[in-house]
Design a protein around this motif. Structure first.
Motif, PDB file in Angstrom:
ATOM      1  N   GLY B  83      -7.011   7.457   4.300  1.00 45.98           N
ATOM      2  CA  GLY B  83      -7.458   6.234   4.970  1.00 45.98           C
ATOM      3  C   GLY B  83      -6.561   5.040   4.701  1.00 45.98           C
ATOM      4  O   GLY B  83      -6.895   3.918   5.040  1.00 45.98           O
ATOM      5  N   ASP B  84      -5.406   5.282   4.113  1.00 49.11           N
ATOM      6  CA  ASP B  84      -4.522   4.190   3.714  1.00 49.11           C
ATOM      7  C   ASP B  84      -3.358   4.082   4.702  1.00 49.11           C
ATOM      8  O   ASP B  84      -2.569   5.012   4.845  1.00 49.11           O
ATOM      9  CB  ASP B  84      -4.009   4.491   2.295  1.00 49.11           C
ATOM     10  CG  ASP B  84      -3.003   3.459   1.819  1.00 49.11           C
ATOM     11  OD1 ASP B  84      -2.721   2.519   2.587  1.00 49.11           O
ATOM     12  OD2 ASP B  84      -2.514   3.601   0.687  1.00 49.11           O
ATOM     13  N   PRO B  85      -3.242   2.945   5.413  1.00 48.33           N
ATOM     14  CA  PRO B  85      -2.184   2.797   6.422  1.00 48.33           C
ATOM     15  C   PRO B  85      -0.784   3.021   5.849  1.00 48.33           C
ATOM     16  O   PRO B  85       0.069   3.606   6.512  1.00 48.33           O
ATOM     17  CB  PRO B  85      -2.344   1.358   6.903  1.00 48.33           C
ATOM     18  CG  PRO B  85      -3.720   0.959   6.545  1.00 48.33           C
ATOM     19  CD  PRO B  85      -4.103   1.761   5.345  1.00 48.33           C
ATOM     20  N   THR B  86      -0.561   2.549   4.605  1.00 50.01           N
ATOM     21  CA  THR B  86       0.764   2.729   4.001  1.00 50.01           C
ATOM     22  C   THR B  86       1.103   4.205   3.896  1.00 50.01           C
ATOM     23  O   THR B  86       2.195   4.652   4.251  1.00 50.01           O
ATOM     24  CB  THR B  86       0.788   2.117   2.590  1.00 50.01           C
ATOM     25  OG1 THR B  86       0.188   0.843   2.654  1.00 50.01           O
ATOM     26  CG2 THR B  86       2.199   2.001   2.084  1.00 50.01           C
ATOM     27  N   LYS B  87       0.127   4.981   3.386  1.00 50.34           N
ATOM     28  CA  LYS B  87       0.351   6.420   3.253  1.00 50.34           C
ATOM     29  C   LYS B  87       0.548   7.054   4.615  1.00 50.34           C
ATOM     30  O   LYS B  87       1.385   7.945   4.768  1.00 50.34           O
ATOM     31  CB  LYS B  87      -0.847   7.070   2.546  1.00 50.34           C
ATOM     32  CG  LYS B  87      -0.635   7.096   1.055  1.00 50.34           C
ATOM     33  CD  LYS B  87      -1.478   8.154   0.381  1.00 50.34           C
ATOM     34  CE  LYS B  87      -1.303   8.005  -1.119  1.00 50.34           C
ATOM     35  NZ  LYS B  87      -2.550   7.920  -1.834  1.00 50.34           N
ATOM     36  N   ALA B  88      -0.225   6.595   5.591  1.00 51.37           N
ATOM     37  CA  ALA B  88      -0.119   7.168   6.926  1.00 51.37           C
ATOM     38  C   ALA B  88       1.304   7.010   7.451  1.00 51.37           C
ATOM     39  O   ALA B  88       1.877   7.945   8.005  1.00 51.37           O
ATOM     40  CB  ALA B  88      -1.125   6.503   7.862  1.00 51.37           C
ATOM     41  N   VAL B  89       1.876   5.815   7.244  1.00 48.38           N
ATOM     42  CA  VAL B  89       3.235   5.571   7.712  1.00 48.38           C
ATOM     43  C   VAL B  89       4.227   6.491   6.996  1.00 48.38           C
ATOM     44  O   VAL B  89       5.082   7.125   7.617  1.00 48.38           O
ATOM     45  CB  VAL B  89       3.623   4.092   7.485  1.00 48.38           C
ATOM     46  CG1 VAL B  89       5.112   3.895   7.707  1.00 48.38           C
ATOM     47  CG2 VAL B  89       2.837   3.195   8.409  1.00 48.38           C
ATOM     48  N   GLN B  90       4.075   6.578   5.669  1.00 46.90           N
ATOM     49  CA  GLN B  90       4.979   7.433   4.910  1.00 46.90           C
ATOM     50  C   GLN B  90       4.904   8.873   5.389  1.00 46.90           C
ATOM     51  O   GLN B  90       5.918   9.548   5.572  1.00 46.90           O
ATOM     52  CB  GLN B  90       4.609   7.407   3.428  1.00 46.90           C
ATOM     53  CG  GLN B  90       4.894   6.079   2.763  1.00 46.90           C
ATOM     54  CD  GLN B  90       4.438   6.081   1.318  1.00 46.90           C
ATOM     55  OE1 GLN B  90       3.911   7.071   0.819  1.00 46.90           O
ATOM     56  NE2 GLN B  90       4.629   4.965   0.644  1.00 46.90           N
ATOM     57  N   LEU B  91       3.666   9.340   5.584  1.00 49.91           N
ATOM     58  CA  LEU B  91       3.496  10.745   5.935  1.00 49.91           C
ATOM     59  C   LEU B  91       3.939  11.023   7.360  1.00 49.91           C
ATOM     60  O   LEU B  91       4.437  12.112   7.661  1.00 49.91           O
ATOM     61  CB  LEU B  91       2.035  11.152   5.718  1.00 49.91           C
ATOM     62  CG  LEU B  91       1.647  11.101   4.233  1.00 49.91           C
ATOM     63  CD1 LEU B  91       0.148  11.236   4.060  1.00 49.91           C
ATOM     64  CD2 LEU B  91       2.369  12.198   3.462  1.00 49.91           C
TER      65      LEU B  91
ATOM     66  N   ALA D  59      -3.446  -7.381  -6.373  1.00 47.90           N
ATOM     67  CA  ALA D  59      -3.373  -6.982  -4.974  1.00 47.90           C
ATOM     68  C   ALA D  59      -3.623  -8.168  -4.058  1.00 47.90           C
ATOM     69  O   ALA D  59      -3.135  -8.201  -2.931  1.00 47.90           O
ATOM     70  CB  ALA D  59      -4.369  -5.867  -4.687  1.00 47.90           C
ATOM     71  N   ALA D  60      -4.363  -9.155  -4.549  1.00 45.76           N
ATOM     72  CA  ALA D  60      -4.660 -10.325  -3.715  1.00 45.76           C
ATOM     73  C   ALA D  60      -3.381 -11.094  -3.401  1.00 45.76           C
ATOM     74  O   ALA D  60      -3.150 -11.491  -2.263  1.00 45.76           O
ATOM     75  CB  ALA D  60      -5.666 -11.227  -4.412  1.00 45.76           C
ATOM     76  N   PHE D  61      -2.540 -11.298  -4.418  1.00 47.47           N
ATOM     77  CA  PHE D  61      -1.292 -12.040  -4.184  1.00 47.47           C
ATOM     78  C   PHE D  61      -0.363 -11.239  -3.267  1.00 47.47           C
ATOM     79  O   PHE D  61       0.317 -11.779  -2.407  1.00 47.47           O
ATOM     80  CB  PHE D  61      -0.601 -12.337  -5.511  1.00 47.47           C
ATOM     81  CG  PHE D  61      -1.414 -13.215  -6.412  1.00 47.47           C
ATOM     82  CD1 PHE D  61      -1.806 -14.473  -5.999  1.00 47.47           C
ATOM     83  CD2 PHE D  61      -1.813 -12.774  -7.657  1.00 47.47           C
ATOM     84  CE1 PHE D  61      -2.572 -15.290  -6.814  1.00 47.47           C
ATOM     85  CE2 PHE D  61      -2.582 -13.584  -8.479  1.00 47.47           C
ATOM     86  CZ  PHE D  61      -2.955 -14.840  -8.059  1.00 47.47           C
ATOM     87  N   PHE D 229       3.103  -3.311  10.047  1.00 54.27           N
ATOM     88  CA  PHE D 229       1.657  -3.344  10.294  1.00 54.27           C
ATOM     89  C   PHE D 229       0.959  -3.579   8.970  1.00 54.27           C
ATOM     90  O   PHE D 229       1.325  -2.979   7.951  1.00 54.27           O
ATOM     91  CB  PHE D 229       1.179  -2.012  10.888  1.00 54.27           C
ATOM     92  CG  PHE D 229      -0.321  -1.900  10.953  1.00 54.27           C
ATOM     93  CD1 PHE D 229      -1.019  -2.370  12.056  1.00 54.27           C
ATOM     94  CD2 PHE D 229      -1.035  -1.345   9.904  1.00 54.27           C
ATOM     95  CE1 PHE D 229      -2.401  -2.287  12.109  1.00 54.27           C
ATOM     96  CE2 PHE D 229      -2.422  -1.255   9.960  1.00 54.27           C
ATOM     97  CZ  PHE D 229      -3.092  -1.729  11.064  1.00 54.27           C
ATOM     98  N   ILE D 230      -0.039  -4.466   8.941  1.00 55.77           N
ATOM     99  CA  ILE D 230      -0.768  -4.681   7.693  1.00 55.77           C
ATOM    100  C   ILE D 230      -2.263  -4.623   7.950  1.00 55.77           C
ATOM    101  O   ILE D 230      -2.728  -5.010   9.034  1.00 55.77           O
ATOM    102  CB  ILE D 230      -0.415  -6.054   7.062  1.00 55.77           C
ATOM    103  CG1 ILE D 230      -0.313  -7.127   8.125  1.00 55.77           C
ATOM    104  CG2 ILE D 230       0.873  -5.948   6.267  1.00 55.77           C
ATOM    105  CD1 ILE D 230       0.076  -8.489   7.578  1.00 55.77           C
ATOM    106  N   SER D 231      -3.026  -4.105   7.004  1.00 58.63           N
ATOM    107  CA  SER D 231      -4.476  -4.156   7.127  1.00 58.63           C
ATOM    108  C   SER D 231      -5.064  -4.359   5.738  1.00 58.63           C
ATOM    109  O   SER D 231      -4.448  -3.999   4.739  1.00 58.63           O
ATOM    110  CB  SER D 231      -5.017  -2.879   7.772  1.00 58.63           C
ATOM    111  OG  SER D 231      -5.086  -1.862   6.831  1.00 58.63           O
ATOM    112  N   PRO D 232      -6.249  -4.963   5.674  1.00 58.19           N
ATOM    113  CA  PRO D 232      -6.794  -5.353   4.371  1.00 58.19           C
ATOM    114  C   PRO D 232      -6.915  -4.188   3.385  1.00 58.19           C
ATOM    115  O   PRO D 232      -6.768  -4.384   2.184  1.00 58.19           O
ATOM    116  CB  PRO D 232      -8.177  -5.907   4.711  1.00 58.19           C
ATOM    117  CG  PRO D 232      -8.138  -6.231   6.143  1.00 58.19           C
ATOM    118  CD  PRO D 232      -7.137  -5.337   6.777  1.00 58.19           C
ATOM    119  N   SER D 233      -7.164  -2.986   3.892  1.00 56.28           N
ATOM    120  CA  SER D 233      -7.474  -1.885   2.976  1.00 56.28           C
ATOM    121  C   SER D 233      -6.321  -1.597   2.014  1.00 56.28           C
ATOM    122  O   SER D 233      -6.535  -1.023   0.953  1.00 56.28           O
ATOM    123  CB  SER D 233      -7.830  -0.629   3.769  1.00 56.28           C
ATOM    124  OG  SER D 233      -6.745  -0.235   4.561  1.00 56.28           O
ATOM    125  N   THR D 234      -5.086  -2.008   2.370  1.00 57.85           N
ATOM    126  CA  THR D 234      -3.964  -1.793   1.470  1.00 57.85           C
ATOM    127  C   THR D 234      -4.067  -2.678   0.238  1.00 57.85           C
ATOM    128  O   THR D 234      -3.500  -2.372  -0.808  1.00 57.85           O
ATOM    129  CB  THR D 234      -2.647  -2.137   2.198  1.00 57.85           C
ATOM    130  OG1 THR D 234      -2.689  -1.555   3.494  1.00 57.85           O
ATOM    131  CG2 THR D 234      -1.445  -1.611   1.456  1.00 57.85           C
TER     132      THR D 234
END
Lengths: 250, 385, 294, 321
Positions: B83-91, D59-61, D229-234
């Motif tokens: 569910g992590d966008p960063t991981k999704a991009v990497q994968l 993570a906030a910063f 692309f950015i989203s809060p969950s990161t």
């Protein structure tokens, strides 16, 4: 030089210090003595801004310093040592003294991070000064050792060197002889005299009567939070109240 | 000493050469078609990713059992994005660069899809997303398709129903996660078109445990119906709280809870709730002539056989994605660009989510018929309309 | 539907939620007071209570009461195991080390729960039906009454325990000064273990009793734990009424925040309050004593 | 001093030569993230390892950096570099202001306060939908470039990110060996003694907190421009914990350790794909076991191992003695 005016300190319902006043004259060694629980260390903690007083005033050369935090006092020229030496154990002996020279240097975050030339010059200067101070207290050969590995007596010397590094005008020492053997105590006495000769006023709390009587110019006696007597070592030794306090009721 | 060494060396040599011969003797293997899959098998959206992974693997296995596509087997490379966008991009990068797949299905959530989109576009690999957000294919990106029904369609279904019942003052209560936020956007966008007034527009945290405050506010408003948009367990709490407060207004939910799990969680409070759903949960209620009936029944039964539980429409998104790919591959496409072109030509394909028909201007491919409205009665689904 | 009726519903809902926070907060306070540790894993024992409850009730089909008792016992046993394996071996622990260890512990417990029970959300049946009860223009569920009753009961039992039993007094002694307590012959290690037993058991009880309302899954512990900790901080880490008041206040503020300000930012409101309290009154709202936190 | 410089030069040379040894592909992409995480771990280590102050809100910063960069460039069309600088200044100011009340707290209370701060920022990113795009994220962030050079491939991103990361590491190493580093370590050992020696502990802690926030913010900007692309969950709580794990595993107070920790935690999942569901358990175990048995982290472990090997090697040990 340092004047204590009517310091009172109350913890909960317990009065640890009750209206204590005395003065430490410039260029002298003043000793504060008294039986256990007399309030000596409390007094030190109040002077150096670690505890807050309930009443009274402290002045350093006429200006009010009561309630200032320790770092401000240091900048005004007042420094202290601790009964249980508080060394920075993970750092080397030399580095410990270099922390003492913190106020004697002023490179900021940027200068330090980018190693600007003035920072490098400053760093060299600090290093040399620290080495000199170690020589002054006689432990220059241990400069690279981790402070935590020092024997207690040497640790005491290091703490004094570190305190001297801030170039104080007045130095408060909390039981400097505690935990030292007789030879080390004797060396300590010499060192304290040497410190006075450099123009630093010394105030010390001490249990070791021999040392106090030997080196102090003036002695203040505390008992149960009150000042019992003040005078030269000779006067104190002859004071009946002091004798009573130390020996109990006859 | 020396003879012994020679003996051992000879033995080893013999061993190696025989193995080598064995390898050489094997017939030339047919190169499989490699497709990649990104699902959040773990992490918060695992309720999507797990059935999707199961389904995709199941479908691919079946295709391979029946001889693959044009004689070539499919090879599915699945990665868990948590569910992590960063991981999704990497994968996604890994699938494209290391595994050299010709197409990717997934990811499971809108956020991850939006993160992966620029990558697949740059590398020119078709992506068939299993997430619902309308913005995945609006505006159309040449390399991005999706199988999950747009929430636009689900919202339209509910609003049409409300129009029919002459209710026009609605309170909306949406979860503050990707699914809820996307739903909220659609609800607000389409309200005017259907002549709806939103009397209350409130949200709840996906992990919140008490929504009585929001519902009390709704009770105090002029709302004639409540629409709640979220995925388990939030909506179940909303249903329970609404019952506790004695709210008699009709309560609508989203397709995010169209599974038996919701009924189990909400218990009594689920009764009477109406929601749009893919047809999969009501497959057995559909008339035999319905275009999707065959696919639906097959999927539900297969899933039950393999995993012991009934297939839900989340897994259905993966089913559709694999089957759409299969259709494109059967047309002889085996390069990414050719697959993309073939996908865009597919029409009238009856899958789990609906009847798909892609075009250059439409990469979502479904109409609002993809949804049916169902009501929960006696712990089961009943068709409305 | 007038405004006062709405307000009374907010208050009542807030109190009900607050009582849950209070129950969890008490667990934090008990461990903190006898060991000086903030157990960041406390929320996980709340989760364990709920999940063990579901496990015994749904999977093993035990009667509800038996399932509850077993769940509390199992969770308490996990608490003791956690103390034995992760806290006790850590000699000369720094506060930082303990923070990290308990965070690690909470992740571990959550992970194991996920592996064993899966990622699904589960519900328990309510203890005595779910016909709403009307009260001052607002409604409550019978389950809420159970929560209130349990909160009151636990405060009373706590009070009696710490005031009148030898073990309770020993725990209090440990709180004041561990070394001194050791010198007068109190087995400090046993007391630390006991406080973990008590706290995890209470956490589990809270977890079970809220599960019918809020449902439970492997990851409910984080947020509940944080809220419980907030309650304890507001209450000044007291073993009794302070923490309970803290929890109730937190619950009411949350409900009012959601109802009157913005439902999206209600958790932010909670944490802003927490920060303000830490900054301005680190000894908590309901105590006047000196504090070592600053 | 010189030895330290040689060590760094060697490390930098290896880091910059890595792309030549692997032939592009996915690993390179992961290594870009190792670089970003190294910056974040070093930032936290300055605070945690040197000044001894915990933060569970890093993570906030990071998130603020990413979002400020994203919003300023995408919504307002700013130049990415300007946006990055402005974001860093804004976040630095914020950290400086909240640093005073927050760092007055100690131990658990500090952990809780920073955690609370992190959650507040996360909620704002999640709820302020009109500006941040809310939970579904914010897309279309432009990539970075200098003149005609656009950092649009993994290789270019690698050099961009690692130049920054190496710079941050160098500055951090310099800082820790200066008077400021000594003062920070002194505060860590005994705050009272440090203050008595004239170290303004409060100000210094706030300054290093600010410094750490600014580095994290820069890492966030880089993230936004690299991923686009950015989203809060990161940027949630779990990432703060992940950072904490990196620092602890690498070694508190070791800058190279932070890099090692970041590399390990970013790369490990790639090699342990089979773990899947188990990784959360492995995390928790790692945190506990490391704190219990190797509080100095892997770097200390290696040092101990090295010392052990030297002792086993009579020849060398003899020379040393």
């Amino acid at each position: 030089m340092l004047d204590i005016h009517g310091i009172t300190c109350v913890f909960g319902g317990l009065t640890a210090l009750d209206d204590v006043s005395f003065s430490a004259r410039a260029g002298e060694i003043t000793g504060v003595i008294g039986p256990n629980g007399a309030g000596k260390t409390t007094l030190f903690n109040i002077i150096t801004g670690i505890y807050t007083r309930s009443a009274g005033r402290i002045t350093l050369e006429g200006s009010d310093i009561s309630g200032l935090p320790p770092e401000r006092l240091t900048r005004l020229g007042l420094v202290r040592t601790f009964q249980n030496i508080e060394l920075f154990g993970k750092m080397s002996v030399l580095e410990n003294v270099m922390v003492g020279l913190h106020t004697r240097s002023r490179s900021g975050f940027i200068a330090c991070a980018f190693k600007l030339p003035q920072h490098l010059r400053e760093e060299r200067r600090i290093r040399e000064q620290a080495q000199e101070l170690l020589e002054f207290v006689g432990i220059a050969d241990l400069a690279d050792m981790a402070a935590a590995n020092l024997p207690f007596g040497k640790g005491r010397m290091l703490e004094i060197a570190r305190a001297l590094a801030v170039q104080p005008r007045i130095m408060l020492m909390d039981e400097p002889a505690a935990g030292l053997n007789s030879r080390e105590t004797w060396q300590l006495g010499d060192l304290i005299r040497k410190i006075r000769e450099t123009g630093v006023t010394v105030v010390l709390v001490e249990h070791d009567m021999e040392l106090v009587m030997d080196i102090c110019d003036t002695i203040v006696v505390l008992n149960l939070g009150r000042k019992l007597a003040e005078g030269t070592p000779r006067q104190i030794q002859e004071n009946p109240e002091v004798i009573a306090a130390y020996l109990g009721d006859e | 000493m020396k003879t012994r060494f020679i003996r051992i060396a000879t033995l080893l040599l013999a061993l190696f050469s025989s193995v080598g011969a064995a390898i050489a003797a094997e017939p030339v293997k047919i190169e499989p078609i490699k497709i990649g899959a990104l699902f959040s098998v773990t992490g918060p959206p695992s309720f999507l990713g797990e059935p999707e992974r199961n389904t995709a693997q199941m479908v691919v296995d079946e295709i391979n059992k029946t001889g693959g596509i044009k004689g070539r087997p499919l090879e599915l490379v699945i990665y868990d994005t948590t569910g992590d966008p960063t991981k999704a991009v990497q994968l996604a990068t890994k699938l494209i660069k290391d595994d050299k797949v010709v197409a990717i299905i997934g990811p499971s959530t809108t956020g991850e899809t939006m993160a992966v989109k620029p990558v697949t576009e740059k590398e020119q690999i078709p992506l068939i997303s299993c997430a619902a957000g309308s913005k995945i294919t609006d505006p159309v990106n040449p390399w991005t398709f999706k199988t999950a029904q747009n929430d636009t369609l689900a919202v339209a279904r509910i609003f049409e129903h409300l129009q029919k019942r002459k209710l026009d003052k609605v309170a909306i209560l949406t979860a503050s996660d990707g699914f809820g936020a996307s739903g909220r956007e659609q609800l607000k966008n389409q309200a005017t078109k259907f002549g709806m007034t939103l009397t209350v527009d409130d949200t709840f945290g996906p992990k919140d445990t008490d929504m009585t405050a929001q519902l009390t506010k709704i009770r105090g408003s002029e709302a004639q119906a409540i629409i709640c948009w979220g995925t388990n367990p939030g909506p179940a709490v909303v249903a329970k709280n609404a019952r506790q407060l004695g709210i008699k207004l009709p309560l609508f939910m989203s397709h995010g809870v169209s599974s038996k799990k919701f009924i189990e969680l909400a218990g009594e409070a689920a009764e009477g709730i109406i929601l749009p759903s893919g047809q999969v949960i009501v497959a057995d209620l559909l008339p035999a002539a319905a275009p999707q009936k065959k696919a639906l029944m097959a999927y539900v039964q297969d899933y039950k056989k393999n995993f012991g539980v009934e297939g839900d429409h989340f897994g259905g998104h993966a089913w559709d994605a694999v089957m759409l790919l299969k259709k494109a591959l059967e047309q002889g496409a085996d390069t990414p660009a050719a697959i993309r072109d073939q996908l865009e030509k597919i029409s009238g394909f009856a899958g789990i989510g609906g009847v798909f028909g892609f075009s250059a201007a439409d990469h979502a491919g479904l109409t609002k018929d993809a949804f049916v409205l169902v009501e929960i009665r006696n712990k089961d689904w009943v068709l409305v309309d | 539907m007038d405004f006062s009726q709405q307000l009374s519903q907010y208050l009542l809902s807030g109190l009900a939620t607050g009582a849950i926070y209070a129950l969890i907060g008490l667990g934090f306070a008990i461990i903190y007071n006898s060991t000086g540790i903030i157990n960041f894993a406390q929320g996980e024992f709340v989760m364990l209570g709920g999940m063990f409850g579901v496990y015994f009730y749904t999977i093993h089909q035990l009667p509800l009461v038996a399932a509850l008792v077993l769940a509390v016992l199992c969770a308490a046993a996990s608490g003791v195991m956690f103390e034995r394996l992760a806290i006790r071996p850590l000699r000369r622990a720094t506060p930082l080390g303990l923070v990290i260890i308990t965070i690690g512990g909470s992740i571990l417990v959550r992970g194991i729960a996920m592996l064993v029970w899966g990622k699904d959300t589960h519900a328990l049946p309510t203890f005595s039906g779910d016909e709403p009860i009307a009260l001052a223009g607002a409604t409550l569920l019978p389950q809420h009454l159970w929560i209130f009753a349990l909160t009151v009961l636990l405060i009373v039992v706590n009070k009696l325990f710490f005031q009148y039993t030898i073990t309770g007094k020993a725990l209090r002694a440990c709180a004041v000064n561990q070394r001194a307590a050791g010198l007068v012959g109190i087995d400090v290690r046993r007391m630390v273990m006991f406080s973990f037993l008590l706290a995890s058991g209470m956490g589990a009880l809270a977890g079970i009793i809220v599960a019918p309302l809020t449902m439970t899954s492997y990851d409910v512990g984080i947020m509940l734990g944080l809220k419980g900790f907030c309650a304890a901080i507001i209450g000044g880490m007291s073993n009794g009424i302070g923490t309970v008041l803290g929890g109730l206040l937190l619950g009411v503020l949350e409900a009012l925040g959601a109802g009157l300000i913005s439902s999206g930012y209600k958790d932010a409101v909670t944490f802003v309050i927490l920060l303000l309290i830490l900054f301005l009154r680190p000894q908590g709202l309901f105590s006047s004593g000196e504090s070592e936190r600053v | 001093m010189r030895r330290e410089l040689i060590k760094f030069a060697l490390f930098a040379a290896v880091a910059l030569a890595v792309p030549a040894t692997i032939k592009g592909g996915y690993l390179l992409n992961v290594l870009v993230f190792v670089g970003i995480n190294t910056m974040l771990a070093v930032a936290l280590n300055l605070l945690l390892g040197f000044a001894g102050q915990i933060s569970l809100g890093q993570a906030a910063f990071y998130g603020l950096g990413a979002y400020l960069s994203g919003i300023l460039t995408t919504t307002y069309g700013w130049n990415p570099w300007t946006a990055m600088a402005v974001a860093a200044m804004a976040v630095g100011l914020l950290a400086f202001v909240i640093g005073f009340p927050i760092l007055k707290l100690k131990g658990h209370y500090l952990a809780m306060a920073t955690l609370g701060f992190g959650i507040i920022i996360y909620i704002v990113l999640n709820e302020y939908v009109d500006v941040t795009g809310g939970p579904s994220g914010f897309s279309g962030v432009p990539g970075l470039g200098i003149g005609n050079l656009h950092f649009d491939s993994d290789l270019k991103s690698y050099y961009l990110v690692w130049t920054m990361a190496l710079l941050v590491m160098l500055l951090a190493v310099n800082l820790t060996q200066s008077r400021i580093g000594r003062a920070l370590r002194a505060i860590h050992d005994s705050e009272v003694a440090a203050r008595v020696l004239g170290v303004n502990a409060r100000l210094l802690k706030v300054q290093v907190f600010t410094c750490s926030a600014v580095i994290s913010c820069l890492a966030g900007s880089l993230y936004a421009h690299t991923v686009t692309f950015i989203s809060p969950s990161t940027f949630g709580f779990h990432f703060s914990v992940e950072l904490l794990t990196m620092v602890i595993i690498g070694g508190l107070g070791s800058i190279y350790g932070s890099c090692l920790g970041a590399a390990l935690l970013t790369l490990l999942p790639e090699f342990l794909r089979t773990f899947q569901d188990y990784d959360i358990v492995v995390y928790g175990l790692l945190l506990i076991v490391m704190t219990m048995f190797l509080p100095g982290g892997l770097v200390q472990g290696f040092e101990m191992l090295w010392a052990g090997i030297r002792r086993l090697w009579p020849g060398r040990a003899g020379q040393d003695a």
